[in-house]
Design a protein around this motif. Sequence first.
Motif, PDB file in Angstrom:
ATOM      1  N   GLY A 220      49.620  43.537  37.318  1.00 56.87           N
ATOM      2  CA  GLY A 220      49.132  43.197  37.951  1.00 56.87           C
ATOM      3  C   GLY A 220      49.588  42.182  39.210  1.00 56.87           C
ATOM      4  N   GLN A 221      49.623  42.641  40.261  1.00 49.59           N
ATOM      5  CA  GLN A 221      50.026  41.752  41.386  1.00 49.59           C
ATOM      6  C   GLN A 221      48.448  41.022  42.267  1.00 49.59           C
ATOM      7  N   ILE A 222      48.597  39.503  42.213  1.00 46.94           N
ATOM      8  CA  ILE A 222      47.260  38.947  43.189  1.00 46.94           C
ATOM      9  C   ILE A 222      47.981  38.380  44.388  1.00 46.94           C
ATOM     10  N   LYS A 223      47.637  38.300  45.933  1.00 47.10           N
ATOM     11  CA  LYS A 223      47.526  37.627  46.851  1.00 47.10           C
ATOM     12  C   LYS A 223      46.915  37.180  46.318  1.00 47.10           C
ATOM     13  N   MET A 224      46.251  35.696  47.130  1.00 44.40           N
ATOM     14  CA  MET A 224      45.264  34.904  47.071  1.00 44.40           C
ATOM     15  C   MET A 224      45.658  34.464  48.835  1.00 44.40           C
TER      16      MET A 224
END
Lengths: 461, 86
Positions: A220-224
Motif C-alpha cells: 500500500g502507498q501513503i501520502k502524508m
Amino acid sequence: MHYDAIIIGASMSGLAAGIRLAYFDKRVLILERHYAYGGLNSYYRQDGHEFDVGLHAVTNFCDPNDRSAPLSKLLRQLRLTREDFDLRPQSYSQIKFPGIALNFSNDFALLEEQVARQFPKSADNFRKFVEDLREFNDTDLSKPYASARKTLQDRLDDPLLIEMLLCPIMYYGSAEPHDMDFTQFVTMFKSLFLEGFGRPPEGVRKIIKALVKKYRAVGGQIKMKSGVAKINIDADRMRGVTLDTGETLTADNIFSSAGYVETMALCGDKAKQPPPEETGAVSFVESIAVLDTKPKELGHDATIVFFNNAKTFTYAPPKELVDLTSGVVCSPNNYQDHDRLPNGIFRVTWLASPSAWSKLSESAYKDATAQCNEHVLKTLNSYIPSGTERLVCTDMFTPRTIERYTGHRNGAVYGSPTKRRDGCTPIKNLYICGTDQGFLGIVGAMLSGITVANLHVLSKA
Amino acid sequence: MGDLNVKKVILEIISIVAPDADLSDVKTDVRLRDQLEMDSMDFLDIVMELRKRYKIEVPKEDYQMLASLDSCVEYLAPKFAALSPA
C-alpha cells in the motif's frame, strides 16, 4: 495517476481497509492531511512525555481461544497476530454514582455479582437481559433504529441501574445526546462488559504502527500531508480527487474516513448535502496530569472510573464549556504489565460544548484550558489526595483540537448521530468508513474498514 | 495436481486465513465451518487467496462447493488441472 482505491485518512479504519485491498493486489493510496497517523485515535509527544489521544481502553479484549470474538476476527482478516497489538488486560474498572458503585473487570461474573448485591430486586431481570444480549445479532447491518433507553426501561425496572449501565456505554461511543441505538448499545455492552478492556503498554502507537507497517508490507502507498480539497463527481459517479496542491488523481473507489457530512462537503454542490442535524455535536475535553509516581503507589488502582456526581445522569453537550458533573477517569498505569511506563498518568474526560469552545477568542481559549487544568487537579485530589504534590505537568485537548487535527466537525469524536452501517453514500463508488459507520471503539474502527473493503470491492470482483 | 495436493493447498490456505485454527485433525467430510469455527469472512478469504495465489476464480454461487475438504477437492481439482496441463 489511477488507483483501484483511494482512502481518505490514515485512520485505523482507513489503514484496515487499505491492508485488505493492498493484500489482495489492489493498487491503493491513502491520503492523509495531517503529518500523524491514526485520525481520531492518535498520539503525540510533548515535553518528553508520550500521550495518547482517544484511547482509554481497547475494548473487545478476549481470550485468544475465542475465535469468533471481534478482535480475533479482525486479526485474522488483517493477517496480524496478538503480539502485534500487545494488549494487556485491565485491573478492574468502576461505575461510580452518588453513594453507589459497580465494579467490573474482564471477568463478567464480577459485574453480575455487583448488580446482584446492589440491585437484588433486578438481579433476575438483569441475568435474563444479558442472556438475550449474548444471542442478539448486532452485526446485522440492516437492523432498524431502536431507542436503547426505552428497551432498557422495558427490560430492567430500576432506573438507577439503567443509568449506571448507560453511563460507560454512552461515554465510549454514543454520538447521540441522551440516548443511543439499541444495536449499538448491544455492541458496546458486549465489548465493554462481556469482553473487556486491554491496552498495549506502549499505548495506541503500538497498534497504529502495526497497521502502517502491515499496510506498507503488502504494497500500500501513503501520502502524508496530502489533504483532499475536493472529491470529483460526474453525475452520480465518483471519478477521483483533487488535492490541496491542485494535483488530481483518479480511482475506481474511494473510502473516506473523514466523516459522512465532511465527505459529502468535499463533493461540493453537485452532491446532495445532508441536513445540519446530521453533524455530530457530542464532544469532549480531556485533561491529563502527569505524575512522578504510579497512581497505584498512592492508593488508586482502578483502570477506568466512569463517574456521575449529579442526581440524574445527563449525556449531552452542555450549555457551558464543560459539564463537570460526570466524566471518565483513566489511569493507564493500572493495566497489567504496565510497569514500564515512565510516569504516572491520570486522565479525566468530560462532555464539552463544541459551539461554546468554537466561539472563544484566543485569549479566552487559553483561560478556558487553564481552568480545565485546574479541574483535573481538583479531580486528581479527590481520587488521590497526595496526587497534586507529585505533579510533573498537565496537558489537554478540546473539541477545537480534535477538529483541527482530524477535520471532524465540532470535534465530534463519535461522528454523526445518523450511522450508515454499510458505508454507502448517494454517490456510486464513494463509501465511508470509520466512526460514521457506527462500529464503535478501536476494534470497531478497524472492523469498519475491513467490512467496506470486503463488501464493496473484494466480494464483488 | 492430484487430489492429495489440492487438499494440501487448501489446508495451507486455511492456515493463512485462520492461523489460530487447529488443523491437526481436520475431517475431510465434515463442514469446515462446523469443525474450525470459520465464518463468512474466512470463506471470502479462502476464495480471495485462491485468486491471489493460483488465479483460480470461484464465483459467489459456487462458495458452497468449498464447504468441506472433500467438496473442495472435488470442485477445485479440475480447476487446478486446467492450470497445469503437465
